[in-house]
Design a protein around this motif. Structure first.
Motif, PDB file in Angstrom:
ATOM      1  N   VAL A 334      82.297  34.733 124.115  1.00 11.75           N
ATOM      2  CA  VAL A 334      81.169  35.252 123.336  1.00 11.75           C
ATOM      3  C   VAL A 334      80.943  36.699 123.745  1.00 11.75           C
ATOM      4  N   LEU A 335      80.834  37.580 122.751  1.00 11.35           N
ATOM      5  CA  LEU A 335      80.659  38.996 123.073  1.00 11.35           C
ATOM      6  C   LEU A 335      79.172  39.350 123.174  1.00 11.35           C
ATOM      7  N   GLY A 336      78.885  40.421 123.876  1.00  7.59           N
ATOM      8  CA  GLY A 336      77.499  40.862 124.008  1.00  7.59           C
ATOM      9  C   GLY A 336      77.459  42.362 124.125  1.00  7.59           C
ATOM     10  N   LYS A 337      76.272  42.896 124.493  1.00 10.06           N
ATOM     11  CA  LYS A 337      76.174  44.348 124.408  1.00 10.06           C
ATOM     12  C   LYS A 337      76.975  45.097 125.468  1.00 10.06           C
ATOM     13  N   PHE A 367      78.959  46.814 115.641  1.00  8.64           N
ATOM     14  CA  PHE A 367      78.883  45.737 116.630  1.00  8.64           C
ATOM     15  C   PHE A 367      77.827  46.054 117.687  1.00  8.64           C
ATOM     16  N   LYS A 368      77.812  47.291 118.172  1.00  4.70           N
ATOM     17  CA  LYS A 368      76.835  47.682 119.196  1.00  4.70           C
ATOM     18  C   LYS A 368      75.404  47.592 118.650  1.00  4.70           C
ATOM     19  N   ASP A 369      75.221  47.992 117.392  1.00  7.08           N
ATOM     20  CA  ASP A 369      73.887  47.871 116.779  1.00  7.08           C
ATOM     21  C   ASP A 369      73.444  46.417 116.775  1.00  7.08           C
ATOM     22  N   LEU A 370      74.383  45.548 116.377  1.00  9.14           N
ATOM     23  CA  LEU A 370      74.048  44.122 116.300  1.00  9.14           C
ATOM     24  C   LEU A 370      73.759  43.576 117.699  1.00  9.14           C
ATOM     25  N   ALA A 371      74.608  43.954 118.668  1.00  8.38           N
ATOM     26  CA  ALA A 371      74.446  43.433 120.032  1.00  8.38           C
ATOM     27  C   ALA A 371      73.116  43.883 120.648  1.00  8.38           C
ATOM     28  N   ASP A 372      72.576  45.020 120.167  1.00  8.56           N
ATOM     29  CA  ASP A 372      71.269  45.460 120.663  1.00  8.56           C
ATOM     30  C   ASP A 372      70.164  44.518 120.203  1.00  8.56           C
ATOM     31  N   ASN A 373      70.376  43.877 119.020  1.00 15.00           N
ATOM     32  CA  ASN A 373      69.346  42.998 118.465  1.00 15.00           C
ATOM     33  C   ASN A 373      69.575  41.533 118.805  1.00 15.00           C
ATOM     34  N   ASP A 468      66.955  34.811 116.768  1.00 14.70           N
ATOM     35  CA  ASP A 468      67.507  36.151 116.538  1.00 14.70           C
ATOM     36  C   ASP A 468      68.739  36.118 115.633  1.00 14.70           C
ATOM     37  N   ALA A 469      68.973  34.961 114.956  1.00 16.12           N
ATOM     38  CA  ALA A 469      70.199  34.816 114.152  1.00 16.12           C
ATOM     39  C   ALA A 469      70.256  35.812 113.009  1.00 16.12           C
ATOM     40  N   HIS A 479      76.441  39.323  84.226  1.00 15.10           N
ATOM     41  CA  HIS A 479      76.499  40.608  83.546  1.00 15.10           C
ATOM     42  C   HIS A 479      77.544  40.461  82.449  1.00 15.10           C
ATOM     43  N   ASN A 480      77.164  40.714  81.206  1.00 13.68           N
ATOM     44  CA  ASN A 480      78.085  40.575  80.066  1.00 13.68           C
ATOM     45  C   ASN A 480      78.793  39.236  80.046  1.00 13.68           C
ATOM     46  N   GLY A 481      78.095  38.136  80.345  1.00 15.89           N
ATOM     47  CA  GLY A 481      78.677  36.800  80.272  1.00 15.89           C
ATOM     48  C   GLY A 481      79.541  36.411  81.463  1.00 15.89           C
ATOM     49  N   SER A 482      79.728  37.292  82.443  1.00 18.27           N
ATOM     50  CA  SER A 482      80.511  36.913  83.627  1.00 18.27           C
ATOM     51  C   SER A 482      79.608  36.844  84.850  1.00 18.27           C
ATOM     52  N   THR A 483      80.052  36.020  85.812  1.00 14.84           N
ATOM     53  CA  THR A 483      79.269  35.855  87.041  1.00 14.84           C
ATOM     54  C   THR A 483      79.909  36.652  88.171  1.00 14.84           C
ATOM     55  N   TYR A 484      79.087  37.310  88.957  1.00 12.88           N
ATOM     56  CA  TYR A 484      79.584  38.079  90.108  1.00 12.88           C
ATOM     57  C   TYR A 484      78.748  37.690  91.323  1.00 12.88           C
ATOM     58  N   SER A 485      79.429  37.548  92.469  1.00 15.27           N
ATOM     59  CA  SER A 485      78.674  37.173  93.659  1.00 15.27           C
ATOM     60  C   SER A 485      78.509  38.380  94.579  1.00 15.27           C
ATOM     61  N   GLY A 486      77.506  38.311  95.408  1.00 16.35           N
ATOM     62  CA  GLY A 486      77.299  39.366  96.399  1.00 16.35           C
ATOM     63  C   GLY A 486      76.755  38.739  97.660  1.00 16.35           C
ATOM     64  N   ARG A 487      77.136  39.289  98.788  1.00 12.02           N
ATOM     65  CA  ARG A 487      76.609  38.765 100.040  1.00 12.02           C
ATOM     66  C   ARG A 487      76.139  39.900 100.922  1.00 12.02           C
ATOM     67  N   GLY A 488      75.150  39.607 101.727  1.00 15.26           N
ATOM     68  CA  GLY A 488      74.657  40.620 102.656  1.00 15.26           C
ATOM     69  C   GLY A 488      74.114  39.928 103.885  1.00 15.26           C
ATOM     70  N   SER A 489      74.258  40.541 105.039  1.00 15.16           N
ATOM     71  CA  SER A 489      73.687  39.917 106.229  1.00 15.16           C
ATOM     72  C   SER A 489      72.930  40.946 107.049  1.00 15.16           C
ATOM     73  N   ASP A 490      71.902  40.466 107.689  1.00 11.69           N
ATOM     74  CA  ASP A 490      71.065  41.323 108.519  1.00 11.69           C
ATOM     75  C   ASP A 490      70.141  40.409 109.314  1.00 11.69           C
ATOM     76  N   THR A 491      69.603  40.921 110.425  1.00 12.84           N
ATOM     77  CA  THR A 491      68.634  40.089 111.142  1.00 12.84           C
ATOM     78  C   THR A 491      67.323  39.996 110.348  1.00 12.84           C
ATOM     79  N   ASP A 492      67.126  40.884 109.366  1.00 12.23           N
ATOM     80  CA  ASP A 492      65.951  40.819 108.478  1.00 12.23           C
ATOM     81  C   ASP A 492      66.415  40.292 107.113  1.00 12.23           C
ATOM     82  N   ILE A 493      65.853  39.151 106.682  1.00 12.87           N
ATOM     83  CA  ILE A 493      66.425  38.556 105.464  1.00 12.87           C
ATOM     84  C   ILE A 493      66.069  39.311 104.175  1.00 12.87           C
ATOM     85  N   VAL A 494      65.007  40.114 104.198  1.00 10.19           N
ATOM     86  CA  VAL A 494      64.725  40.915 102.997  1.00 10.19           C
ATOM     87  C   VAL A 494      65.785  42.014 102.874  1.00 10.19           C
TER      88      VAL A 494
END
Ligand code: KIV
Ligand code: ZN
Length: 523
Positions: A334-337, A367-373, A468-469, A479-494
């Protein structure tokens, strides 16, 4: 014949169609860059054939087949083509850079398809099949032919069609259970019938392509092997049209685990199975069910006291394969800061991501930004981080999200403010109110992005356990009859939601720009 179509009695050719049939999964839609990344991983998995797309179906598919042909070494690279000249020409052009190109041409053969979809008689269809194989043969040596809906086709007509295709030059003949209608006993008999009734069958490899409508695709594929089939088509994680195709990892591990029964081998590097499954799940945005064979997160977890007791005394009491065999590595590292670049690089390599120094430097900052949080950065966190990096690289010249700010609570109208950079490098910001903070932020984004989209699906999950997950948001838009997916991750869900929404918008822009006019007849 090339080495990949040459027949060795005990060798099963593994034909991966994740990038073609898998991409037909409703709600999927990959950028060319994502397809190339998956193809490189399929190369590391050492599948024999990669069906990289359906070059004639759209400029986006053409480009994916073209780039994979140039960039991915090892496997045969294949393009699908209807039994029409323009498709076969497109496939041949897209495959020009491939060291080992294959054209896979197909036409319907069942009466129900001939009558209602093709509106042609058997003789005309037979001639079209032969013409298509001959045409493909003019471009490449390695030609595969598929009579679509083979399992609902009159057997005599099916046998005659396969015989004619082989005479015309097909080196592989495929028997698709297109609508997942068959069952193991019946399908095994059909494959035996092919060997008994097609007089020149010794000149081709017999392949099968099973769909999972009744949950029998893997069982049907294995029944075909028992009856002499030596190429199996399928998708990683069982992706594919409707209920999907045979899950390749299940077929592979069945023959690897039971050589006593199946008596065949594959050249697959099974230790790459786990990394491949995770990468494909992550890029497609389709989670793997917990109890999925081989690659589900519970696949090697023992829960009952009796099982744990037996397992601890002797692993084989309750385990027929070891998790390490398919590349599970546990979370020992497991990695850490305080972790350094070497540790990060090595862990990412284990997960299937090979980075050059420049890419590693970018990832290391994130990675370092994430490991800080977060106290511990797990494999799942690293995969989420890689998705963010790739999303950014793939959509570099698109909308970029800057700051996200929300005001909400149980006594006020939620409102959001976002700043963004447009594809023309224009810095903009907007505010909006909504039913909740996510709605407010999406509305603010809508007022900057000039695109007619409807948000159809929103889900949020936690990448790992703990307060802290990282939260990971998956969004689907129309959009125009087709489906597109998007993903995003952050410690803040908004913030994760805003990233996912912008990612879906960027994908819609990129894919629809490349796709051009859709085909009138698809697979
Ligand atoms: O399911 C099917 O019949 C196919 C063919 C194109 C092989 O995908
Ligand atoms: Zn199919």
């Amino acid at each position: 014949m090339t080495t990949h179509t040459a027949k060795k009695a005990d060798q099963v050719i593994i034909f991966d169609t994740t990038l073609r049939d898998g991409e037909q999964s409703a709600g999927a839609g990959l950028t060319v860059g994502e397809k190339v990344r998956i193809a490189h991983q399929l190369g590391r998995l050492n599948v024999d054939v990669i069906e990289a797309g359906f070059a004639g179906s759209s400029p986006g598919d053409f480009e994916a087949v073209r780039r994979i042909s140039h960039e991915v070494e090892g496997p045969v690279i294949c393009s699908l083509a209807r039994a029409v000249e323009t498709d076969i020409e497109a496939a041949a052009r897209a495959l020009e850079g491939a060291a080992k190109p294959r054209i896979h041409t197909f036409i319907s053969s069942s009466d129900v398809h001939l009558m209602h979809q093709m509106r042609r008689d058997r003789e005309t269809i037979m001639n079209m099949a032969v013409d298509a194989v001959e045409k493909a043969k003019g471009y490449v040596d390695d030609v595969e032919f598929s009579p679509m809906d083979a399992t609902r086709t009159a057997p005599e007509y099916l046998y005659a069609m396969l015989e004619a295709a082989i005479r015309a030059g097909a080196t592989t003949v495929n028997v698709p259970d297109t609508v997942g209608y068959s069952n193991p006993a019946e399908f095994g008999e059909l494959i035996k019938g092919v060997f008994d009734n097609v007089s020149n069958i010794d000149q081709a490899v017999v392949s099968v392509h099973c769909h999972n409508d009744l949950g029998l695709s893997v069982a049907n594929s294995l029944a075909a092997i028992e009856n002499g089939a030596r190429q199996i088509e399928g998708c990683v994680n069982g992706l594919g049209e409707r209920a999907g195709n045979a899950a390749l990892e299940e077929v592979i591990m069945a023959v690897v685990t039971r050589p006593d029964h199946y008596g065949v081998q594959t050249g697959v590097n099974v230790r790459e199975i786990n990394a491949t499954s995770r990468m494909i799940s992550s890029i497609f945005g389709f989670p793997v069910q917990y109890n999925k064979a081989i690659v589900g997160q519970n696949a090697f977890r023992h829960s009952s006291g009796i099982h744990q007791d037996g397992y601890l005394k002797e692993r084989t009491t309750f385990e027929i394969m070891s998790p390490e065999d398919v590349g599970w590595r546990g979370e020992a590292l497991v990695l850490g800061k305080l972790s350094g670049r070497a540790g990060l690089r090595s862990r990412l390599r284990d997960l299937g991501y090979q980075l050059n120094d420049e890419e590693l430097s970018d990832v290391f900052i994130a990675f370092k930004d994430l490991a800080d949080n977060k106290r511990e950065v797990t494999d799942a966190d690293l995969e989420a981080l890689m998705r963010e990096q790739h999303r950014y690289a793939d959509t570099n010249r698109r909308y970029k999200l800057g700051k996200v700010h929300v005001i909400c609570g149980n006594d006020e109208m939620p409102s959001g403010n976002v700043s963004m950079t447009t594809p023309d490098e224009d810095d903009r910001s907007a505010s909006a109110e909504g039913t909740g903070p996510v709605d407010a932020v999406c509305k603010a984004i809508d007022s900057i992005v000039d695109l007619d989209v409807e948000l159809t699906e929103f889900s949020v999950s936690s990448v790992t356990e703990g307060i802290d997950a990282l939260g990971e948001v998956t969004i689907r838009i129309e959009h125009n009859g087709s489906t597109y997916s998007g993903r995003g991750s952050d410690t803040d869900i908004v913030v994760a939601s805003a990233k996912a929404y912008v990612n879906a918008i960027n994908r819609a822009l990129m894919i629809s720009e490349l796709e051009g006019e859709p085909l009138t007849a698809t697979v």
